[in-house]
Scaffold this motif. Structure first.
Motif, mmCIF file in Angstrom:
data_model
loop_
_atom_site.group_PDB
_atom_site.id
_atom_site.type_symbol
_atom_site.label_atom_id
_atom_site.label_comp_id
_atom_site.label_asym_id
_atom_site.label_seq_id
_atom_site.Cartn_x
_atom_site.Cartn_y
_atom_site.Cartn_z
ATOM 1 N N VAL A 9 0.868 -1.175 0.000
ATOM 2 C CA VAL A 9 0.000 0.000 0.000
ATOM 3 C C VAL A 9 0.904 1.224 0.000
ATOM 4 C CG1 VAL A 9 -1.887 1.185 1.177
ATOM 5 C CG2 VAL A 9 -1.701 -1.312 1.318
ATOM 6 N N HIS A 43 -1.264 -1.315 -4.210
ATOM 7 C CA HIS A 43 -2.584 -0.821 -3.827
ATOM 8 C C HIS A 43 -2.481 0.668 -3.502
ATOM 9 C CE1 HIS A 43 -4.027 -4.968 -3.642
ATOM 10 N NE2 HIS A 43 -2.882 -5.237 -3.042
ATOM 11 N N TRP A 176 -8.416 -0.614 2.446
ATOM 12 C CA TRP A 176 -7.175 -0.753 3.208
ATOM 13 C C TRP A 176 -7.214 0.060 4.493
ATOM 14 C CZ3 TRP A 176 -4.188 -4.679 2.574
ATOM 15 C CH2 TRP A 176 -4.150 -5.313 1.327
ATOM 16 N N ARG A 179 -8.941 -1.807 7.071
ATOM 17 C CA ARG A 179 -8.106 -2.879 7.618
ATOM 18 C C ARG A 179 -7.067 -2.343 8.598
ATOM 19 N NH1 ARG A 179 -6.235 -7.095 3.001
ATOM 20 N NH2 ARG A 179 -5.160 -7.917 4.858
#
Length: 216
Positions: A9, A43, A176, A179
């Motif tokens: 990410v 990502h 994300w 998360r």
């Protein structure tokens, strides 16, 4: 052969993201004899999702955001330059460099992913922004950079002007964040989130642990 997927990410105006990726590649190379295959997936995350279209002077932005002095900003910049030299990457951080909105850039990376060129596109944008001082929020610049890695320029123009991938990029960013990932770079290796531009040996250890757990 054990295959490990690493989700990275990151943002293309995050200097430690390119340092972290280069460290990851060194970690992967160090495991050449370990019978481990690594698949890296990118990502999106935006350091500054509310950044204006015209951007902001990079030095001013960093000083305001992190509450540091001009001297501290200069020291941090020198630290980045040295980190770049260690990985073979040039940080050319001019005084007039700007922090830029990266929403269009992430849409371009998603477009590139569909053509199997996400890595090439990501690396090109890092170089365009940090080494060459280009405005990667500018449509013409993004079309040109996409063409360099082999993407269709008309296709890029249509995709970005129509914002075809805007919703999916926002959804990925949100997923994300939900998360618990709040900083970049973050590497998700197996079930473990590893934040920051960790040293290659540290990343290699996480990869080996993930491979061993998957093989248990």
């Amino acid at each position: 052969m054990r295959t490990i997927t690493i989700d990275m990410v990151s943002d293309v105006v995050c200097p430690w993201c390119i340092v972290g990726y280069k460290h990851l590649q060194q970690a992967i190379d160090s495991l050449a004899q370990e019978n481990i295959t690594v698949d890296v997936k990118f990502h999106p995350s935006e350091l500054n999702p509310a950044m204006t279209e015209e951007g902001q002077n990079l030095r001013e932005h960093v000083m305001e955001k992190y509450g540091i002095t001009e001297q501290q900003s200069g020291a941090n910049r020198q630290r980045l330059v040295e980190a770049g030299k260690a990985i073979g990457f040039e940080f050319n951080l001019a005084d007039d460099a700007t922090m830029q909105n990266t929403f269009k850039a992430h849409q371009l990376i998603h477009y590139a992913e569909e053509a199997g060129l996400a890595l090439a596109m990501k690396m090109r944008l890092f170089e365009a922004y940090f080494s060459e001082g280009k405005n990667i929020n500018n449509l013409d610049v993004l079309v040109q950079e996409g063409g360099i890695v082999g993407l269709d320029k008309l296709g890029i123009t249509e995709a970005l002007e129509s914002e075809r991938y805007a919703d999916i990029v926002r959804q990925k960013e949100s997923a994300w964040m939900q998360r618990g990932i709040q900083s970049v770079p973050t590497f998700v290796i197996g079930n473990q989130g590893v934040a920051g531009a960790q040293e290659p040996a540290t990343l290699a250890a996480f990869i080996k642990d993930a491979a061993n757990s998957a093989n248990a």
